[in-house]
Design an enzyme around this catalytic site. Structure first.
Site, PDB file in Angstrom:
ATOM      1  N   HIS A   1      -1.747   8.011   6.689  1.00 20.67           N
ATOM      2  CA  HIS A   1      -2.067   6.750   6.025  1.00 20.67           C
ATOM      3  C   HIS A   1      -3.359   6.173   6.606  1.00 20.67           C
ATOM      4  O   HIS A   1      -4.178   5.627   5.859  1.00 20.67           O
ATOM      5  CB  HIS A   1      -0.927   5.755   6.202  1.00 20.67           C
ATOM      6  CG  HIS A   1      -1.165   4.428   5.552  1.00 20.67           C
ATOM      7  ND1 HIS A   1      -1.222   4.265   4.189  1.00 20.67           N
ATOM      8  CD2 HIS A   1      -1.385   3.194   6.077  1.00 20.67           C
ATOM      9  CE1 HIS A   1      -1.451   2.995   3.892  1.00 20.67           C
ATOM     10  NE2 HIS A   1      -1.559   2.323   5.016  1.00 20.67           N
TER      11      HIS A   1
ATOM     12  N   HIS B   1      -9.603   2.517   1.081  1.00 21.65           N
ATOM     13  CA  HIS B   1      -8.168   2.245   0.935  1.00 21.65           C
ATOM     14  C   HIS B   1      -7.902   1.739  -0.485  1.00 21.65           C
ATOM     15  O   HIS B   1      -8.252   0.616  -0.825  1.00 21.65           O
ATOM     16  CB  HIS B   1      -7.732   1.221   1.966  1.00 21.65           C
ATOM     17  CG  HIS B   1      -6.253   1.069   2.076  1.00 21.65           C
ATOM     18  ND1 HIS B   1      -5.365   1.718   1.256  1.00 21.65           N
ATOM     19  CD2 HIS B   1      -5.488   0.328   2.930  1.00 21.65           C
ATOM     20  CE1 HIS B   1      -4.135   1.393   1.578  1.00 21.65           C
ATOM     21  NE2 HIS B   1      -4.184   0.546   2.592  1.00 21.65           N
TER      22      HIS B   1
ATOM     23  N   GLU C   1       0.626   4.823  13.785  1.00 23.06           N
ATOM     24  CA  GLU C   1       1.014   6.011  13.012  1.00 23.06           C
ATOM     25  C   GLU C   1       0.917   7.272  13.855  1.00 23.06           C
ATOM     26  O   GLU C   1       1.813   8.135  13.794  1.00 23.06           O
ATOM     27  CB  GLU C   1       0.132   6.152  11.777  1.00 23.06           C
ATOM     28  CG  GLU C   1       0.484   7.374  10.940  1.00 23.06           C
ATOM     29  CD  GLU C   1      -0.346   7.526   9.692  1.00 23.06           C
ATOM     30  OE1 GLU C   1       0.013   8.383   8.859  1.00 23.06           O
ATOM     31  OE2 GLU C   1      -1.345   6.801   9.542  1.00 23.06           O
TER      32      GLU C   1
ATOM     33  N   CYS D   1       0.807  -1.222   0.000  1.00 27.55           N
ATOM     34  CA  CYS D   1       0.000   0.000   0.000  1.00 27.55           C
ATOM     35  C   CYS D   1       0.842   1.275   0.000  1.00 27.55           C
ATOM     36  O   CYS D   1       0.289   2.381  -0.045  1.00 27.55           O
ATOM     37  CB  CYS D   1      -0.959  -0.015   1.183  1.00 27.55           C
ATOM     38  SG  CYS D   1      -2.071  -1.439   1.134  1.00 27.55           S
TER      39      CYS D   1
ATOM     40  N   LYS E   1      -8.798   8.516   3.742  1.00 28.09           N
ATOM     41  CA  LYS E   1      -9.337   7.190   3.440  1.00 28.09           C
ATOM     42  C   LYS E   1     -10.726   7.019   4.035  1.00 28.09           C
ATOM     43  O   LYS E   1     -11.459   6.091   3.670  1.00 28.09           O
ATOM     44  CB  LYS E   1      -8.401   6.098   3.942  1.00 28.09           C
ATOM     45  CG  LYS E   1      -7.117   5.948   3.136  1.00 28.09           C
ATOM     46  CD  LYS E   1      -6.287   4.788   3.642  1.00 28.09           C
ATOM     47  CE  LYS E   1      -4.989   4.642   2.859  1.00 28.09           C
ATOM     48  NZ  LYS E   1      -4.037   5.740   3.135  1.00 28.09           N
TER      49      LYS E   1
ATOM     50  N   PHE F   1       1.917  -3.624   3.838  1.00 35.71           N
ATOM     51  CA  PHE F   1       2.246  -4.947   4.363  1.00 35.71           C
ATOM     52  C   PHE F   1       3.704  -5.274   4.031  1.00 35.71           C
ATOM     53  O   PHE F   1       4.165  -5.029   2.915  1.00 35.71           O
ATOM     54  CB  PHE F   1       1.340  -6.013   3.734  1.00 35.71           C
ATOM     55  CG  PHE F   1      -0.050  -6.089   4.327  1.00 35.71           C
ATOM     56  CD1 PHE F   1      -0.473  -5.218   5.308  1.00 35.71           C
ATOM     57  CD2 PHE F   1      -0.935  -7.063   3.885  1.00 35.71           C
ATOM     58  CE1 PHE F   1      -1.752  -5.301   5.845  1.00 35.71           C
ATOM     59  CE2 PHE F   1      -2.224  -7.161   4.418  1.00 35.71           C
ATOM     60  CZ  PHE F   1      -2.623  -6.278   5.397  1.00 35.71           C
TER      61      PHE F   1
END
Length: 415
Positions: free
Chosen positions: A306, A341, A317, A166, A336, A402
């Site tokens: 994010h 996403h 985060e 991502c 998002k 990931f």
């Protein structure tokens, strides 16, 4: 090193198939979520996503040619087409020698996963005879969108794909930025596309407990920072940026949206899919981006987080942001909540938001926050539910993937 200008933007998103429509819906705080229409979800735990609506590839290429491309490449063609037109570039009229200095770095986390599923389904439902589409491999491979764009416009500069889950399209933009400022190209088309709303993708994310299951209210399911968040909402689409050597852009009279001034990449080195509680990789990426740009934390006015709406990820985060920006009034929002996403395309679409936040002095909202998580570090300036109008001179854009990949880009207002 060379300065780098942003001169064109293009978007295919769940909130609109043009940058103008997309941005208007972002500042209006709208959600692009709804029931999945691409396949029967009755046996799945999650029945909704952020789908692109009313997309017609025949606006860009003929039907016969479109059959050669997976949907993720079709999205790439459409977004890049808008960005190129927005930058007022005419590659067909450009001498070939100049096109030697124009390249493409295009990202995707999953590539042609839809094509892959369709072809294997056909194979296993038949008699076992291998009757595969001759375009199966080029439709599927992740680098093909970059190749298609270079072929489409006759561009002979650096050409490749970046894959960091991502974080992929933010990685692509940072790589294009580095390519220009090192003098290895004059113009780069950078961005990413994703078309992973497929049975295997939704089923796989369900199996890993990553997706929201708020089936009774899709529009409110993506809720970063909310105590009741239960996972991210998958999306699809594409974002494209035209980056140019600053002097080249000025010489040709280009309208400049913003200047890209820094990029930082790091790794969590922690877990396949999880993030560390201290947000180490995210903090390192942000610190590297600031150093690369020659900035201090207090210079940043807005952080596009994010923040996907997962319990651990959001807190990780925000802990990293608190580490780097402790005591500094920097606005933070998670868009998002509106787009869902977009996986490998997220960084590019959120870069567009970042650039337009600079241009318009607007901090987009984080929608759907009804009950802010009490575990969020105290003192952070979260922009919740309603946009804020304030001077925005520098924006920092975070993306993580990931595997522990982190990528952070920084854009500066053009006065």
């Amino acid at each position: 090193m060379k300065r780098v200008a942003v001169t064109g933007l293009g978007a295919i998103t769940p909130l609109g198939n043009s940058v103008t429509e997309f941005w208007n819906n972002i500042i209006a705080g709208k959600s692009g979520a709804g029931p999945i229409t691409k396949f029967d979800t009755s046996k799945f735990k999650t029945h909704f996503a952020h789908e692109v609506k009313d997309f017609d590839i025949e606006q860009y290429v003929e039907k016969k040619e479109a059959r050669k491309y997976d949907l993720f490449t079709q999205y790439a063609i459409a977004a890049a087409d808008e960005a190129i037109k927005d930058a007022k570039l005419d590659f067909a009229a450009m001498p070939q020698e100049e096109r030697f200095e124009v390249g493409v770095i295009w990202a995707s986390g999953n590539g042609g996963i839809g094509t892959f599923e369709e072809q294997l389904k056909e194979f296993y439902s038949g008699d076992g005879t291998p009757r595969f589409n001759p375009f199966f491999i080029p439709k599927m491979i992740v680098d093909i969108a970059a190749g298609v764009l270079s072929i489409r416009y006759g561009l002979h500069g650096p050409n490749y794909a970046t894959v960091s889950a991502c974080a992929s399209s933010n990685t692509a933009i940072i790589s294009a930025f580095d390519t220009i400022r090192l003098g290895k190209a004059k113009i780069m088309i950078a961005g990413g596309s994703e078309a992973a709303l497929t049975p295997a993708s939704i089923g796989g994310f369900n199996a890993s407990q990553a997706l929201s299951k708020r089936n009774d209210s899709p529009e409110t399911a993506s809720r970063p920072f909310d105590a009741d968040r239960d996972g991210f909402v998958a999306g699809e689409g594409a974002g494209a940026l035209i980056l140019e050597d600053w002097d080249y852009a000025v010489a040709r009279g280009a309208a400049i949206y913003a200047e890209m001034v820094g990029g930082g990449m790091a790794a969590d080195a922690y877990h396949l899919t999880g993030t560390p509680a201290d947000g180490l990789g995210a903090a390192l990426g942000m610190q590297k981006a600031l150093k690369d740009a020659g900035l201090n934390p207090h210079d940043i006015d807005y952080i596009n987080a994010h923040a996907t709406s997962t319990h651990i990820g959001d807190l990780s985060e925000l802990t990293a942001i608190d580490t780097v920006f402790k005591g500094i009034d920097v606005a933070i929002s998670a868009t998002k909540s509106m787009t869902g996403h977009l996986l490998g395309a997220a960084g590019a679409v959120e870069s567009i938001i970042s650039v337009l936040a600079l241009k318009n002095d607007i901090i987009p909202p984080t929608i759907n926050v009804e009950n802010p998580d009490a575990a969020i570090p105290q003192g952070l300036h979260l922009v919740l539910n309603t946009l804020e109008k304030r001077p925005v001179n520098y924006v920092l854009n975070n993306t993580f993937g990931f595997g522990g990949h982190t990528a952070t880009s920084i854009f500066k207002k053009v006065n």
